[in-house]
Design an enzyme around this catalytic site. Structure first.
Site, PDB file in Angstrom:
ATOM      1  CB  ALA A  32      20.824  36.137  72.855  1.00  8.19           C
ATOM      2  CE1 TYR A  33      23.332  29.204  67.896  1.00 11.13           C
ATOM      3  CE2 TYR A  33      20.953  28.675  67.193  1.00 11.13           C
ATOM      4  CZ  TYR A  33      22.280  28.724  67.077  1.00 11.13           C
ATOM      5  OH  TYR A  33      22.569  27.568  66.112  1.00 11.13           O
ATOM      6  N   GLY A  34      19.067  33.021  68.236  1.00  8.71           N
ATOM      7  CA  GLY A  34      18.203  33.209  67.175  1.00  8.71           C
ATOM      8  C   GLY A  34      18.571  34.549  66.370  1.00  8.71           C
ATOM      9  CB  SER A  36      23.816  35.542  67.043  1.00  9.86           C
ATOM     10  OG  SER A  36      23.694  34.175  67.258  1.00  9.86           O
TER      11      SER A  36
END
Length: 160
Positions: A32-34, A36
């Protein structure tokens, strides 16, 4: 100048119509971080396109792995750093690419094209070269924050 991360290159399919869903639960926190961070790069590229002809540009950058307190309260992040140690830049070193992006007149043309910087140089932004995806992420984001189709006074750039 959009500060992002080289995590944008994590190969996760991106569906702009699902940006409001809680991806951290379905993808896991790192994916999810990647995703975003990929959206950050796509938005910077789309902004550059929308600013064409204005003399203003937009670019995204990865400052590097900076020794900071970011993630210090996250158990997953702390364990990941112990498992995969990496060299960290000082805060001053980490700021170098951001300062260069904001102030170096040599980068004016690169910014007008939505460039991606890493280690004070232009690099390809892996997975971020689809103009249709740039636009779709922009439009989905605008809708999520209630700006779709709205213009502020004096704004000459289209919002959709």
């Amino acid at each position: 100048v959009t500060v992002t991360s080289n995590a944008h290159a994590i190969p996760v399919p991106l569906d702009p119509s699902k940006l409001s869903r809680p991806y951290a639960r379905t993808l896991g926190p790192m994916l999810a971080y990647g995703q975003s961070k990929r959206c950050n790069v796509l938005m910077a590229k789309e902004l550059a396109r929308r600013l064409q002809g204005t003399g203003v540009g937009s670019l995204a950058l990865h400052p590097g792995n900076v020794a900071s307190n970011l993630g210090h309260d996250n158990l997953f992040f702390r364990l990941a750093l112990k498992a995969v140690p990496c060299v960290h830049k000082s805060v001053t070193q980490g700021a170098a690419t951001t300062v260069k992006a904001a102030l170096d007149p040599v980068l004016d043309q690169a910014a007008r094209m939505g460039a991606y910087l890493q280690a004070c140089a232009v690099h390809p932004a892996l997975g971020c070269d689809d103009p249709a995806l740039n636009k779709a992420v922009w439009e989905a984001s605008s809708e999520l924050v209630g700006l779709r189709g709205r213009r502020s006074s004096g704004d000459s750039t289209p919002h959709s």
